[in-house]
Enzyme design. Sequence first.
Site, PDB file in Angstrom:
ATOM      1  N   THR A   1      16.349  31.552  42.013  1.00 17.23           N
ATOM      2  CA  THR A   1      15.650  32.735  42.534  1.00 17.23           C
ATOM      3  C   THR A   1      16.652  33.866  42.767  1.00 17.23           C
ATOM      4  O   THR A   1      17.708  33.649  43.360  1.00 17.23           O
ATOM      5  CB  THR A   1      14.939  32.374  43.854  1.00 17.23           C
ATOM      6  OG1 THR A   1      14.001  31.349  43.565  1.00 17.23           O
ATOM      7  CG2 THR A   1      14.220  33.575  44.446  1.00 17.23           C
TER       8      THR A   1
ATOM      9  N   GLN B   1      38.916  43.273  39.621  1.00 13.65           N
ATOM     10  CA  GLN B   1      39.764  44.220  40.373  1.00 13.65           C
ATOM     11  C   GLN B   1      39.686  45.638  39.822  1.00 13.65           C
ATOM     12  O   GLN B   1      40.167  46.570  40.458  1.00 13.65           O
ATOM     13  CB  GLN B   1      41.222  43.753  40.351  1.00 13.65           C
ATOM     14  CG  GLN B   1      41.494  42.521  41.186  1.00 13.65           C
ATOM     15  CD  GLN B   1      41.398  42.763  42.678  1.00 13.65           C
ATOM     16  OE1 GLN B   1      41.624  43.876  43.168  1.00 13.65           O
ATOM     17  NE2 GLN B   1      41.055  41.735  43.420  1.00 13.65           N
TER      18      GLN B   1
ATOM     19  N   SER C   1      32.335  41.756  40.429  1.00 15.42           N
ATOM     20  CA  SER C   1      32.009  41.202  41.744  1.00 15.42           C
ATOM     21  C   SER C   1      31.831  42.322  42.761  1.00 15.42           C
ATOM     22  O   SER C   1      32.716  43.160  42.932  1.00 15.42           O
ATOM     23  CB  SER C   1      33.114  40.249  42.206  1.00 15.42           C
ATOM     24  OG  SER C   1      32.842  39.810  43.516  1.00 15.42           O
ATOM     25  N   ALA C   2      30.691  42.324  43.462  1.00 17.94           N
ATOM     26  CA  ALA C   2      30.338  43.456  44.337  1.00 17.94           C
ATOM     27  C   ALA C   2      31.259  43.613  45.540  1.00 17.94           C
ATOM     28  O   ALA C   2      31.515  44.727  45.982  1.00 17.94           O
ATOM     29  CB  ALA C   2      28.890  43.305  44.809  1.00 17.94           C
TER      30      ALA C   2
ATOM     31  N   CYS D   1      43.042  33.296  47.777  1.00 21.36           N
ATOM     32  CA  CYS D   1      42.667  31.932  47.403  1.00 21.36           C
ATOM     33  C   CYS D   1      43.830  30.979  47.537  1.00 21.36           C
ATOM     34  O   CYS D   1      43.654  29.786  47.679  1.00 21.36           O
ATOM     35  CB  CYS D   1      42.157  31.917  45.975  1.00 21.36           C
ATOM     36  SG  CYS D   1      41.260  33.395  45.575  1.00 21.36           S
TER      37      CYS D   1
HETATM   38  C1  LIG Z   1      38.134  38.215  43.774  1.00 19.00           C
HETATM   39  C2  LIG Z   1      38.380  37.900  42.336  1.00 19.00           C
HETATM   40  C3  LIG Z   1      37.610  36.934  41.653  1.00 19.00           C
HETATM   41  C4  LIG Z   1      36.562  36.110  42.358  1.00 19.00           C
HETATM   42  O1  LIG Z   1      35.417  36.846  42.658  1.00 19.00           O
HETATM   43  P1  LIG Z   1      34.386  36.252  43.763  1.00 19.00           P
HETATM   44  O2  LIG Z   1      33.242  37.210  43.733  1.00 19.00           O
HETATM   45  O3  LIG Z   1      35.127  36.260  45.053  1.00 19.00           O
HETATM   46  O4  LIG Z   1      34.004  34.891  43.310  1.00 19.00           O
HETATM   47  C5  LIG Z   1      37.859  36.716  40.330  1.00 19.00           C
HETATM   48  N1  LIG Z   1      38.811  37.397  39.672  1.00 19.00           N
HETATM   49  C6  LIG Z   1      39.581  38.342  40.272  1.00 19.00           C
HETATM   50  C7  LIG Z   1      40.590  39.077  39.492  1.00 19.00           C
HETATM   51  C8  LIG Z   1      39.386  38.603  41.633  1.00 19.00           C
HETATM   52  O5  LIG Z   1      40.160  39.523  42.235  1.00 19.00           O
END
Ligand SMILES: *Cc1c(COP(=O)(O)O)cnc(C)c1O
Length: 389
Positions: free
Chosen positions: A236, A178, A198-199, A324
Amino acid sequence: MKVYMDNAATTKLSPDVLNAMMPYLTDIYGNASSVHAFGREAREGVEHARNQVAAAINASPDEIFFTAGGTESDNMAIKGVAHKYAKKGKHIITTAIEHHAVLHTCEALEKEGYEVTYLPVDEDGLISVEQVRAAMRDDTLLVTVMFANNEVGTIEPIAEIGALCRERNVLFHTDAVQAVCHIPIDVRAMNIDLMSISAHKFHGPKGIGALYCRKGIVLEPVIVGGAQERKRRAGTENVAGIVGLGAAIERAHKNMSADMARVSALRDKLISGILKNIPHVKLNGHPTQRLPQNVNFSIRYIEGESILLMLDINGIAASSGSACTSGSLDPSHVLLAMGIPHEIAHGSLRLTLSDMTTDEEVDYVLETLTKTVKRLRDMSPLVPAGTVY
Ligand SMILES: *Cc1c(COP(=O)(O)O)cnc(C)c1O
């Protein structure tokens, strides 16, 4: 009007990022591990992205490993360290408010005989470096504390915890999913050993992420197979995704300080507007030490789910907690850990902005939310007689 205010769940792909990815979805289709020209061209895209990610967080490119997202990065870091360094001890320190990608990974390790301390947080969702210090033991092998919370936006004292861990020679992982691209991060200055990225949380594509792993730290791989990513993560390479991650992180960092100021101002306008227009609400999360893009309120006497439905009908996408856990009726583990009672935690609303959010959208959400809460309270059996709202 359609307004997307669920950017903590995911963000819109930036058109610039799509443009950068497009050649790798069409003409540049070689396997990045192949030695021929097709492969070498794909490899160039992958290594350029590795440089972009490293530059954004002050790491070196050989410390960046591409994964399939934040969840995989968390698993890779925590299981990877736990399995590699079990000889040192089997004790892990984390917090009660982590994302489930961290919490469930820790629970899986408990089943294997590891011991996990879940630090409680205060009413703002903060933990202190003193709590971490007090929990440390001779057999502590890893501390994992999220950079900023995905539900309430509280920013944890990461640099202080990093300094403590370095001094005590304990590895330190942070889930920064975040925080990356939203607030400045310097893995060297902050003594971070491992960090998840995470992109799709910063206008990049879904299903692609990275783990920063400081030079010298070895991980037992979670996904085994080929020798990709220097044997840390087989499979890959998702070349187009990797290129998208690189483009998205560079795009966000170019404008970060201006975006931080603009998005924080929109956040504060939303917060002060809600406090002014709607009685019996409470801001969740730290009032100042919070992400520029996060607003989270508990709204008394109504259910979070009914607010979301009404907002949705009016074109507004929001959330009651993390994506989630939505769909389950349990209140958020984060709000409960902050000491918010069940019935109040049920009426929580998260609005998360992005650098694409406009002033008009904030005005529309304020106006619609004010009307919505009034209407729902008119119908709610939970409002005590005589309450003014
Ligand atoms: C969204 C999120 C994740 C999970 O990332 P993904 O790429 O969706 O698997 C993990 N930790 C936090 C704090 C997130 O907000």
